[in-house]
Design a protein around this motif. Structure first.
Motif, PDB file in Angstrom:
ATOM      1  N   GLU A 156       0.816  -1.207   0.000  1.00  0.00           N
ATOM      2  CA  GLU A 156       0.000   0.000   0.000  1.00  0.00           C
ATOM      3  C   GLU A 156       0.862   1.275   0.000  1.00  0.00           C
ATOM      4  OE1 GLU A 156      -2.762   0.994  -0.659  1.00  0.00           O
ATOM      5  OE2 GLU A 156      -3.321   2.654   0.639  1.00  0.00           O
ATOM      6  N   GLY A 157       1.852   1.305   0.863  1.00  0.00           N
ATOM      7  CA  GLY A 157       2.743   2.465   0.915  1.00  0.00           C
ATOM      8  C   GLY A 157       3.502   2.630  -0.392  1.00  0.00           C
ATOM      9  N   ARG A 158       3.892   1.509  -0.978  1.00  0.00           N
ATOM     10  CA  ARG A 158       4.623   1.574  -2.245  1.00  0.00           C
ATOM     11  C   ARG A 158       3.740   2.086  -3.360  1.00  0.00           C
ATOM     12  NH1 ARG A 158       6.389  -4.200  -1.616  1.00  0.00           N
ATOM     13  NH2 ARG A 158       7.204  -4.045   0.483  1.00  0.00           N
ATOM     14  N   HIS A 159       2.479   1.698  -3.299  1.00  0.00           N
ATOM     15  CA  HIS A 159       1.529   2.235  -4.283  1.00  0.00           C
ATOM     16  C   HIS A 159       1.371   3.737  -4.114  1.00  0.00           C
ATOM     17  CE1 HIS A 159      -0.546  -1.858  -5.041  1.00  0.00           C
ATOM     18  NE2 HIS A 159       0.151  -1.508  -6.103  1.00  0.00           N
ATOM     19  N   PHE A 160       1.178   4.143  -2.883  1.00  0.00           N
ATOM     20  CA  PHE A 160       0.924   5.568  -2.671  1.00  0.00           C
ATOM     21  C   PHE A 160       2.162   6.406  -2.996  1.00  0.00           C
ATOM     22  CE2 PHE A 160       0.167   9.425  -0.045  1.00  0.00           C
ATOM     23  CZ  PHE A 160      -0.945   9.864  -0.754  1.00  0.00           C
ATOM     24  N   ALA A 161       3.346   5.822  -2.803  1.00  0.00           N
ATOM     25  CA  ALA A 161       4.575   6.528  -3.165  1.00  0.00           C
ATOM     26  C   ALA A 161       4.536   6.902  -4.647  1.00  0.00           C
ATOM     27  CB  ALA A 161       5.795   5.672  -2.864  1.00  0.00           C
ATOM     28  N   ASP A 162       3.996   5.991  -5.450  1.00  0.00           N
ATOM     29  CA  ASP A 162       3.876   6.265  -6.888  1.00  0.00           C
ATOM     30  C   ASP A 162       2.950   7.454  -7.125  1.00  0.00           C
ATOM     31  OD1 ASP A 162       4.400   5.775  -9.578  1.00  0.00           O
ATOM     32  OD2 ASP A 162       2.592   4.551  -9.806  1.00  0.00           O
ATOM     33  N   THR A 163       1.825   7.476  -6.402  1.00  0.00           N
ATOM     34  CA  THR A 163       0.885   8.589  -6.545  1.00  0.00           C
ATOM     35  C   THR A 163       1.526   9.916  -6.138  1.00  0.00           C
ATOM     36  OG1 THR A 163      -1.102   7.268  -6.338  1.00  0.00           O
ATOM     37  CG2 THR A 163      -1.252   9.537  -5.580  1.00  0.00           C
ATOM     38  N   LEU A 164       2.265   9.897  -5.020  1.00  0.00           N
ATOM     39  CA  LEU A 164       2.924  11.136  -4.591  1.00  0.00           C
ATOM     40  C   LEU A 164       3.948  11.585  -5.633  1.00  0.00           C
ATOM     41  CD1 LEU A 164       3.678  10.867  -0.768  1.00  0.00           C
ATOM     42  CD2 LEU A 164       1.951  12.227  -1.934  1.00  0.00           C
ATOM     43  N   PHE A 165       4.667  10.595  -6.178  1.00  0.00           N
ATOM     44  CA  PHE A 165       5.661  10.906  -7.191  1.00  0.00           C
ATOM     45  C   PHE A 165       5.015  11.638  -8.364  1.00  0.00           C
ATOM     46  CE2 PHE A 165       8.143   9.640 -10.968  1.00  0.00           C
ATOM     47  CZ  PHE A 165       9.372  10.150 -10.587  1.00  0.00           C
ATOM     48  N   ARG A 166       3.899  11.070  -8.839  1.00  0.00           N
ATOM     49  CA  ARG A 166       3.199  11.710  -9.956  1.00  0.00           C
ATOM     50  C   ARG A 166       2.644  13.069  -9.558  1.00  0.00           C
ATOM     51  NH1 ARG A 166       3.222   7.801 -13.700  1.00  0.00           N
ATOM     52  NH2 ARG A 166       3.820   5.897 -12.620  1.00  0.00           N
ATOM     53  N   MET A 167       2.206  13.169  -8.312  1.00  0.00           N
ATOM     54  CA  MET A 167       1.671  14.442  -7.826  1.00  0.00           C
ATOM     55  C   MET A 167       2.737  15.537  -7.943  1.00  0.00           C
ATOM     56  SD  MET A 167       0.279  15.348  -3.994  1.00  0.00           S
ATOM     57  CE  MET A 167       1.813  15.685  -3.136  1.00  0.00           C
ATOM     58  N   TYR A 168       3.957  15.233  -7.502  1.00  0.00           N
ATOM     59  CA  TYR A 168       5.009  16.253  -7.568  1.00  0.00           C
ATOM     60  C   TYR A 168       5.421  16.529  -9.008  1.00  0.00           C
ATOM     61  CZ  TYR A 168       5.446  16.185  -2.511  1.00  0.00           C
ATOM     62  OH  TYR A 168       5.199  16.308  -1.188  1.00  0.00           O
ATOM     63  N   GLN A 169       5.431  15.468  -9.819  1.00  0.00           N
ATOM     64  CA  GLN A 169       5.762  15.677 -11.229  1.00  0.00           C
ATOM     65  C   GLN A 169       4.775  16.638 -11.879  1.00  0.00           C
ATOM     66  OE1 GLN A 169       5.943  11.752 -12.997  1.00  0.00           O
ATOM     67  NE2 GLN A 169       7.910  12.208 -13.931  1.00  0.00           N
ATOM     68  N   ARG A 170       3.479  16.391 -11.636  1.00  0.00           N
ATOM     69  CA  ARG A 170       2.459  17.233 -12.265  1.00  0.00           C
ATOM     70  C   ARG A 170       2.475  18.634 -11.671  1.00  0.00           C
ATOM     71  NH1 ARG A 170      -1.513  12.634 -11.746  1.00  0.00           N
ATOM     72  NH2 ARG A 170      -1.113  11.390 -13.602  1.00  0.00           N
ATOM     73  N   TYR A 171       2.719  18.702 -10.375  1.00  0.00           N
ATOM     74  CA  TYR A 171       2.782  20.007  -9.731  1.00  0.00           C
ATOM     75  C   TYR A 171       3.875  20.844 -10.397  1.00  0.00           C
ATOM     76  CZ  TYR A 171       3.256  23.498  -6.004  1.00  0.00           C
ATOM     77  OH  TYR A 171       3.325  24.670  -5.291  1.00  0.00           O
ATOM     78  N   CYS A 172       5.024  20.223 -10.634  1.00  0.00           N
ATOM     79  CA  CYS A 172       6.116  20.934 -11.289  1.00  0.00           C
ATOM     80  C   CYS A 172       5.711  21.392 -12.678  1.00  0.00           C
ATOM     81  CB  CYS A 172       7.361  20.048 -11.396  1.00  0.00           C
ATOM     82  SG  CYS A 172       8.174  19.816  -9.819  1.00  0.00           S
ATOM     83  N   GLU A 173       5.024  20.496 -13.387  1.00  0.00           N
ATOM     84  CA  GLU A 173       4.547  20.865 -14.718  1.00  0.00           C
ATOM     85  C   GLU A 173       3.656  22.090 -14.636  1.00  0.00           C
ATOM     86  OE1 GLU A 173       2.366  17.805 -17.062  1.00  0.00           O
ATOM     87  OE2 GLU A 173       4.221  16.664 -16.638  1.00  0.00           O
ATOM     88  N   LYS A 175       3.456  24.352 -12.387  1.00  0.00           N
ATOM     89  CA  LYS A 175       4.109  25.571 -11.932  1.00  0.00           C
ATOM     90  C   LYS A 175       5.202  26.025 -12.900  1.00  0.00           C
ATOM     91  CE  LYS A 175       3.707  27.022  -8.178  1.00  0.00           C
ATOM     92  NZ  LYS A 175       2.789  28.008  -7.591  1.00  0.00           N
ATOM     93  N   GLY A 176       5.457  25.245 -13.904  1.00  0.00           N
ATOM     94  CA  GLY A 176       6.501  25.615 -14.844  1.00  0.00           C
ATOM     95  C   GLY A 176       7.903  25.340 -14.331  1.00  0.00           C
ATOM     96  N   TYR A 177       8.037  24.496 -13.315  1.00  0.00           N
ATOM     97  CA  TYR A 177       9.376  24.095 -12.879  1.00  0.00           C
ATOM     98  C   TYR A 177       9.878  22.990 -13.793  1.00  0.00           C
ATOM     99  CZ  TYR A 177       8.062  26.181  -8.357  1.00  0.00           C
ATOM    100  OH  TYR A 177       7.656  27.016  -7.367  1.00  0.00           O
TER     101      TYR A 177
END
Ligand code: SAM
Lengths: 436, 429
Positions: A156-173, A175-177
């Protein structure tokens, strides 16, 4: 045999300066939506105290010039100016509010027209003031690495780590980072999770914009998820966690970096004789004898036991470079933490309760309640999908943490200064580190 | 090699799928299997084709599962910041080679940029580099790439030589491949007078054949000083000097080939690239005697005995003796071979004079004055560990005199190359 020039480099330099007021460049990210309420009272207090000090210094300087006093006055003059502006705007607002009570309908109308603009103005000035007051984090201007490590206890934690990873990736997108993946290690267990989640054992994202460290440092800590996992048959809600580390990193190929790496004064300096390197390959003659594709690199920093390994790329050179960067970042971060802990000892213990350590939960993502709560700023938002998409709701959460961090920084600073003032009376350890 | 446990096999199939089950026997660990599968998928995703994705992945996994090295399956191998095309018949570039090549380019960059600032910026004088036994061309290509980036105004003249036509074709293909991917600037054409002039050529030649090699060696910058017939000038003076000679020659003995190479090397990579042929040893041994038997140097009769896997070094050192390159780097198989090569250098009066200064070696030290020349052994894992140095005593055996040389790199790394720097040449790192 390192021909290390003992030069004063940007990083080591700004470390020595920490605790001095430096104007903070406003990140394009968070300017717009910060409410005046975000200006903590402690900050205003601090500004007033400094203004008083400034007044006294000016008076003193009129009668007799004294370089240290002049320097100090110069340093805090920005704060004083910002405070004056803010006071003026406040007075204007009070006046408008008074006019709103007026019997004259026309006057009331006029006041009303001006009200919005004045409030806006006040907000900006408040932000200015906090910027002049905020002690700048020594790594603030640097790019950063965001590391995700699932907590112990299952997929479960490993799954959610993937979601957080994508969350930060998209957030950067959004925000233009500019962000790039440094490492993305799928776990051996391939069970798919919610919304196509892949279980990962570790992932590292690098945000290469200068100042990214300041923008993301509030994300460090335990992120908790509460939801019904894809694998759960009985519909029970599980709680799992993912640790997020935020480390300062250097822009690639920067000369500053090269200099810092060779400067034993720098936080990023790593003595190569203290590093054990293993190519994770079966031992053997190497060279022409083998053509194994194992390009993995593992580095161990013996004094701290910090170990990093990198195996994403087929290119060993790239893995090695990345492993070294990561190692330097982790060590620098550890050194900084140790210094902070030292400084904390100086301060009143009152504050320690608000200090977050790596083990504390900082945020909860609750799927059933469609809710995301940040436990430090206390902000509670709905629309979890938007948060996980790295949208404006996540931005709001991150900004709330930024304000909280700013307030924290200032309180720490005050406490530290007070402690030092007390220490100075007792003639104790005022110069701990970095006094030149 | 231990057999893979059936349990692991079963786990692999369950967790990673059928493709992985194919890879597991050659990759041997789940981790390495997962990595290779990912790289294969990435490769397929990046190369467009009308054949469906899954089918292509399956096919590549099948080939890899039969033992074909991954670089041959995918057709390339990363090398520094380059992508080197690989084909059966030409040796796959190794990471150890990559590591010292990068270190070499750093040495050249630093010593050139510091010497240039003092004297007049004579960058019209090209940096002459020759790589013998070049294979895919990986060493000259990476040097070209790194140097054209780090010394943007420097003229370059880089040459690669190999006996195999297949290798020469592939190295030229690699030049174009990386050019098209914009990994480095286009080399100048010989008539092009613009500046800096950068040349990069590959020639087919047998390094044991003076008739085919001497013309290449004797005029390092002939192609850059226009095609006038000034090639009669003697090799070792003035402009026509080699700044660097590199070589990763075949260095494995026939018994080592049978015993210490991995199966995928033995079964799939060309023996020509790995094992010096015995005929050559006999031939060269004679040749070597002829050359080295000077009345004042009788002693050489004893030291000229070398092991068959070292025959290429004997030839390379003979070339160094004649053409006196400023720097020489030779890859070796292990520390023992490195020491033997060092012994060959120190056992020869002329080479010793060239690369070690005459005689007096101060004990205890790498701190010999600038320009003193150097004989060094480099271990694997140099990058990041440049600061490591050990002192090693090497007995030469002639008069029982001990010599001291420097060994660089991480202490756990294998001895990987021998580096020579001519007296009067300064490295600045
Ligand atoms: C170990 S491989 C090195 C290839 C390449 N330099 C590398 O590092 O990947 C040795 C190369 O030497 C070449 N070679 C063998 N005998 C040679 C000879 N007599 N003259 C020139 N090249 C030779 C082989 O064709 C092979 O490409």
């Amino acid at each position: 045999m390192l021909a290390a020039p003992w030069l004063c480099r940007s990083c080591a330099h700004s470390l020595r300066r920490s605790g001095v007021f430096v104007s903070l460049q406003l990140r394009k990210a968070s300017t717009a939506s910060q409410p005046l309420a975000g200006l903590p009272p402690v900050l205003l207090d601090r500004a007033r105290k400094l203004a008083a000090e400034h007044k006294q210094l000016t008076k003193q300087l009129e009668s007799e010039y004294e370089p240290t006093a002049a320097k100090r006055a110069g340093e805090i003059s920005k704060v004083v100016a910002a405070l004056q502006e803010l006071d003026k705007a406040k007075a204007a607002l009070d006046e408008l509010n008074g006019l709103l009570e007026s019997d004259d309908a026309e006057l009331r109308q006029l006041a009303n027209d001006d009200l919005d603009a004045t409030k806006k103005h006040l907000e900006t000035l408040g932000l200015n003031l906090s910027a002049t007051l905020t002690p700048k984090h020594p790594f603030a201007d640097m790019p950063c690495l965001i590391e995700l490590h699932p907590g112990p206890g299952g997929t479960e934690g490993r799954h959610f780590a993937d979601t957080l990873f994508r969350m930060y990736q998209r957030y950067c997108e959004n925000k233009g980072y500019s962000a790039r993946v440094i490492s993305y290690q799928e776990a051996e267990d391939r069970t798919p999770g919610l919304d196509g989640e892949v279980p990962i054992s570790e992932a590292i994202l690098e945000v290469t914009d200068p100042g990214a460290f300041a923008a993301f440092r509030g994300e460090a800590g335990m992120h908790r998820v509460q939801r019904i996992p894809a694998t759960e048959k009985q519909g029970r809600t599980h709680t799992s966690a993912v640790a997020v580390w935020v480390l300062p990193s250097f822009p690639e190929n920067s000369t500053d970096a090269e200099n810092d790496f060779n400067n034993p004064e720098s936080d990023f300096y790593v003595d190569p004789t203290e590093v054990k390197s293993e190519k994770m390959r079966a031992s053997g003659a190497g060279g022409q004898h083998v053509n194994k594709t194992e390009s993995a690199i593992r580095l161990t920093h013996i004094p701290t036991g910090i170990q990093v390994s990198m195996q994403d790329s087929r290119s060993q050179q790239q893995n090695r470079e990345r492993a070294w960067r990561l190692l330097r970042s982790r060590i620098a971060s550890l050194r900084r933490e140790q210094r902070e802990a030292q400084a904390k000892d100086l301060r009143d213990s009152v504050l320690s309760q608000s200090q977050m350590s790596r083990g504390d939960k900082i945020r909860t993502y609750n799927y059933q309640q469609d809710r995301c709560t940040d436990h430090r700023s206390g902000l509670d938002v709905h629309n979890l999908p938007n948060v996980l998409q790295g949208g404006e709701v996540l931005d709001k959460v991150i900004n709330s943490v930024q304000s909280w961090l700013t307030a924290m920084d200032i309180r720490n600073l005050i406490a530290q200064e007070e402690a030092q003032a007390r220490g100075a009376v007792g003639g104790s350890d005022k110069k701990k580190k970095g006094g030149k | 090699m231990p057999r893979i446990k059936p349990q692991l096999f079963w786990q692999g199939r369950k967790k990673l799928g059928l493709n992985a089950a194919k890879l597991l026997p050659v990759c041997r660990t789940l981790e390495s299997t997962a990595n290779e599968l990912r790289w294969i998928k990435q490769h397929v995703a990046e190369t467009p084709s009308i054949i469906p994705f899954g089918a292509r992945v399956w096919k590549l996994c099948d080939r890899r599962g039969k033992g074909l090295p991954l670089a041959y399956v995918l057709g390339n191998q990363p090398f520094g910041d380059l992508e080197i095309k690989c084909q059966p018949g030409v040796l796959i570039p190794r990471t150890e080679t990559e590591s010292y090549t990068i270190h070499l380019s750093n040495i050249l960059r630093h010593s050139l940029s510091s010497s240039k600032s003092e004297s007049d910026p004579d960058q019209h004088q090209p940096l002459n580099i020759i790589d013998l036994c070049t294979g895919t061309g990986c060493i000259p290509l990476l040097l070209y790439s790194q140097l054209s980036r780090s010394l943007p105004l420097q003229s370059l003249n880089i040459v690669g030589v190999d006996i195999s036509q297949k290798a020469i074709n592939l190295s030229r293909q690699n030049l174009h491949h990386n050019l098209h991917a914009h990994r480095f600037p286009r080399p100048s054409s010989p008539r092009d007078k613009s500046h800096p002039q950068r040349l990069l050529h590959f020639h087919k030649a047998d390094i044991f054949s003076p008739t085919s090699l001497d013309p290449i060696l004797s005029t390092p910058s002939s192609s850059s000083t226009s095609s006038s017939s000034s090639s009669s000038s003697s090799s070792s003076t003035g402009t026509g000097e080699w700044d660097l000679l590199t070589s990763n020659p075949p260095y494995i003995s026939p018994s080592g080939f049978a015993l210490s190479t991995s199966r995928s090397v033995r079964n799939w990579e060309p023996k020509l690239a790995l094992v010096p042929p015995v005929e050559r040893v006999d031939l060269h041994q004679k040749h070597f005697y002829d050359h080295w038997y000077y009345p004042d140097n009788e002693i050489l009769l004893q030291t000229v005995e070398y092991q068959e896997e070292d025959v290429f070094y004997a030839r390379l050192l003979e070339i160094a003796r004649t053409y006196r390159p400023k720097r020489v780097l030779m890859e070796v198989g292990d520390m023992e071979q490195a020491k033997r090569v060092v012994g060959m250098v120190l056992g020869d009066g002329k080479l010793r004079g060239l690369y070690f200064g005459n005689g007096e070696v101060t004990r205890g030290g790498n701190e010999r004055g600038a320009g003193a020349g150097a004989v060094q052994i480099w271990r694997d894992d140099l990058v990041g560990f440049e600061g490591y140095e050990e002192i090693m005593e090497v007995g030469v055996g002639v008069d029982g005199q001990k010599q001291i040389i420097v060994v660089k790199g991480h202490p756990e790394g294998h001895g990987r190359s021998v580096y020579l720097r001519r007296v009067g040449v300064v490295d600045d790192v």
